[in-house]
Design a protein around this motif. Structure first.
Motif, PDB file in Angstrom:
ATOM      1  N   SER A  83      -2.966   5.179  22.221  1.00  0.00           N
ATOM      2  CA  SER A  83      -2.476   4.044  23.005  1.00  0.00           C
ATOM      3  C   SER A  83      -3.557   3.349  23.829  1.00  0.00           C
ATOM      4  CB  SER A  83      -1.349   4.498  23.937  1.00  0.00           C
ATOM      5  OG  SER A  83      -1.834   5.487  24.827  1.00  0.00           O
ATOM      6  N   SER A  84      -4.742   3.966  23.969  1.00  0.00           N
ATOM      7  CA  SER A  84      -5.798   3.345  24.778  1.00  0.00           C
ATOM      8  C   SER A  84      -7.046   3.107  23.928  1.00  0.00           C
ATOM      9  CB  SER A  84      -6.146   4.225  25.980  1.00  0.00           C
ATOM     10  OG  SER A  84      -6.766   5.422  25.544  1.00  0.00           O
ATOM     11  N   MET A  95      -9.102  -7.677  17.076  1.00  0.00           N
ATOM     12  CA  MET A  95      -8.683  -6.778  18.166  1.00  0.00           C
ATOM     13  C   MET A  95      -7.218  -6.362  17.970  1.00  0.00           C
ATOM     14  SD  MET A  95     -11.157  -6.148  20.382  1.00  0.00           S
ATOM     15  CE  MET A  95     -10.424  -5.821  21.987  1.00  0.00           C
ATOM     16  N   GLU A  96      -6.392  -7.305  17.570  1.00  0.00           N
ATOM     17  CA  GLU A  96      -4.983  -7.000  17.323  1.00  0.00           C
ATOM     18  C   GLU A  96      -4.837  -6.011  16.159  1.00  0.00           C
ATOM     19  OE1 GLU A  96      -0.851  -9.330  16.164  1.00  0.00           O
ATOM     20  OE2 GLU A  96      -2.585 -10.495  16.802  1.00  0.00           O
ATOM     21  N   THR A  97      -5.594  -6.238  15.098  1.00  0.00           N
ATOM     22  CA  THR A  97      -5.529  -5.367  13.921  1.00  0.00           C
ATOM     23  C   THR A  97      -5.970  -3.943  14.270  1.00  0.00           C
ATOM     24  OG1 THR A  97      -5.924  -7.261  12.477  1.00  0.00           O
ATOM     25  CG2 THR A  97      -6.353  -5.075  11.550  1.00  0.00           C
ATOM     26  N   VAL A  98      -7.060  -3.818  15.015  1.00  0.00           N
ATOM     27  CA  VAL A  98      -7.543  -2.499  15.445  1.00  0.00           C
ATOM     28  C   VAL A  98      -6.495  -1.829  16.338  1.00  0.00           C
ATOM     29  CG1 VAL A  98      -9.280  -1.330  16.873  1.00  0.00           C
ATOM     30  CG2 VAL A  98      -9.987  -3.010  15.157  1.00  0.00           C
ATOM     31  N   SER A  99      -5.875  -2.603  17.229  1.00  0.00           N
ATOM     32  CA  SER A  99      -4.850  -2.052  18.126  1.00  0.00           C
ATOM     33  C   SER A  99      -3.651  -1.529  17.351  1.00  0.00           C
ATOM     34  CB  SER A  99      -4.405  -3.119  19.131  1.00  0.00           C
ATOM     35  OG  SER A  99      -5.489  -3.494  19.952  1.00  0.00           O
ATOM     36  N   VAL A 100      -3.211  -2.261  16.344  1.00  0.00           N
ATOM     37  CA  VAL A 100      -2.095  -1.807  15.509  1.00  0.00           C
ATOM     38  C   VAL A 100      -2.472  -0.498  14.807  1.00  0.00           C
ATOM     39  CG1 VAL A 100      -0.742  -2.329  13.419  1.00  0.00           C
ATOM     40  CG2 VAL A 100      -1.051  -4.079  15.192  1.00  0.00           C
ATOM     41  N   HIS A 101      -3.708  -0.436  14.296  1.00  0.00           N
ATOM     42  CA  HIS A 101      -4.187   0.786  13.648  1.00  0.00           C
ATOM     43  C   HIS A 101      -4.125   1.970  14.623  1.00  0.00           C
ATOM     44  CE1 HIS A 101      -6.803   2.665  10.439  1.00  0.00           C
ATOM     45  NE2 HIS A 101      -6.892   3.549  11.408  1.00  0.00           N
ATOM     46  N   ASP A 106      -3.265   0.360  27.518  1.00  0.00           N
ATOM     47  CA  ASP A 106      -2.150   0.163  26.599  1.00  0.00           C
ATOM     48  C   ASP A 106      -2.544  -0.911  25.580  1.00  0.00           C
ATOM     49  OD1 ASP A 106       0.216  -0.141  25.258  1.00  0.00           O
ATOM     50  OD2 ASP A 106       1.331  -0.951  26.966  1.00  0.00           O
ATOM     51  N   VAL A 107      -2.989  -0.474  24.400  1.00  0.00           N
ATOM     52  CA  VAL A 107      -3.452  -1.430  23.400  1.00  0.00           C
ATOM     53  C   VAL A 107      -2.320  -2.324  22.880  1.00  0.00           C
ATOM     54  CG1 VAL A 107      -5.463  -0.100  22.664  1.00  0.00           C
ATOM     55  CG2 VAL A 107      -3.273   0.221  21.484  1.00  0.00           C
ATOM     56  N   ALA A 108      -1.086  -1.938  23.139  1.00  0.00           N
ATOM     57  CA  ALA A 108       0.041  -2.787  22.712  1.00  0.00           C
ATOM     58  C   ALA A 108      -0.063  -4.169  23.343  1.00  0.00           C
ATOM     59  CB  ALA A 108       1.364  -2.126  23.073  1.00  0.00           C
ATOM     60  N   LEU A 147      -2.517  -6.004  23.372  1.00  0.00           N
ATOM     61  CA  LEU A 147      -3.377  -6.843  22.535  1.00  0.00           C
ATOM     62  C   LEU A 147      -2.671  -7.343  21.271  1.00  0.00           C
ATOM     63  CD1 LEU A 147      -6.576  -4.672  22.891  1.00  0.00           C
ATOM     64  CD2 LEU A 147      -6.297  -7.012  23.728  1.00  0.00           C
ATOM     65  N   ILE A 148      -1.444  -6.929  21.092  1.00  0.00           N
ATOM     66  CA  ILE A 148      -0.698  -7.305  19.899  1.00  0.00           C
ATOM     67  C   ILE A 148       0.225  -8.454  20.259  1.00  0.00           C
ATOM     68  CG2 ILE A 148       0.916  -6.525  18.128  1.00  0.00           C
ATOM     69  CD1 ILE A 148      -0.230  -3.669  18.673  1.00  0.00           C
ATOM     70  N   HIS A 149       0.000  -9.565  19.589  1.00  0.00           N
ATOM     71  CA  HIS A 149       0.796 -10.767  19.848  1.00  0.00           C
ATOM     72  C   HIS A 149       1.765 -10.946  18.701  1.00  0.00           C
ATOM     73  CE1 HIS A 149      -2.027 -11.475  23.018  1.00  0.00           C
ATOM     74  NE2 HIS A 149      -3.022 -11.529  22.170  1.00  0.00           N
ATOM     75  N   HIS A 150       3.022 -10.609  18.965  1.00  0.00           N
ATOM     76  CA  HIS A 150       4.035 -10.725  17.909  1.00  0.00           C
ATOM     77  C   HIS A 150       4.326 -12.206  17.664  1.00  0.00           C
ATOM     78  CE1 HIS A 150       4.693  -6.438  18.022  1.00  0.00           C
ATOM     79  NE2 HIS A 150       4.718  -6.508  19.335  1.00  0.00           N
ATOM     80  N   GLN A 151       4.320 -12.575  16.407  1.00  0.00           N
ATOM     81  CA  GLN A 151       4.571 -13.967  16.052  1.00  0.00           C
ATOM     82  C   GLN A 151       5.886 -14.051  15.296  1.00  0.00           C
ATOM     83  OE1 GLN A 151       1.126 -15.241  13.935  1.00  0.00           O
ATOM     84  NE2 GLN A 151      -0.225 -14.941  15.674  1.00  0.00           N
TER      85      GLN A 151
END
Length: 176
Positions: A121-122, A108-114, A167-169, A171-175
């Protein structure tokens, strides 16, 4: 675990995962005869067509285990309607033995970044109403219910629900 864009060489493995996961996930939700008629060959054609549908701006990601074996995939597309670009998660399937390892969240994170790189954004996804684990997964990730539809599988009608992330951002968990 490694996630990368799928290529045409991955389609047979993607098709096998698709058929295998449909047969385990949707038993009792769609007719057995429908599941029995699924073939890797037809599924492979379906995913080749999906990947080559340039009018819909489609893409697929595969996830590989530490041995380099594909154990899941996500398929998505970008819809452009009246200048508005929206993302749709078309499929997310992971082999049962790889459930509970955080692979779904990483896809999900990878798709959101794409999507974000493509200025989308949605995102929304359709899931069978009786697919409780799927619905729970999307809700846990912040998906909000936005509607329903009916789908037919042979002579059986099933209810689907749509979930959306404005806002798909999120779903992105910055590590670090």
């Amino acid at each position: 675990m490694k996630i990368r864009l799928a290529t045409s060489k991955d389609m047979k493995v993607i098709a096998k995962i698709y058929v295998d996961t449909w047969r385990t996930t949707y038993t009792g939700l769609v007719p057995d005869v429908y599941l029995e008629q699924l073939t890797v060959q037809r599924a492979e054609q379906k995913w080749i067509q999906f990947l080559n549908d340039f009018s819909q701006n489609t893409f697929l990601y595969v996830v590989l285990n530490e041995k380099g074996i594909i154990i899941g995939f996500a398929a998505a597309q970008i819809h452009a309607n009246a200048g508005v670009r929206k993302g749709e998660l078309s499929a997310l399937y992971i082999l049962p033995e790889a459930h509970g390892l955080g692979i779904g969240k990483k896809l999900m994170e990878t798709v959101s970044v794409h999507f974000l790189k493509a200025e989308v954004s949605s995102m929304m996804v359709w899931v069978m109403k009786k697919n409780e684990p799927g619905r729970a997964f999307y809700k846990r990730l912040g998906g909000k219910y936005i509607g329903h539809r009916q789908s037919r599988f042979g002579n059986v009608t099933v209810e689907d629900e749509a979930y959306e992330w404005l806002d798909v951002a999120m779903l992105i968990h910055h590590q670090n």
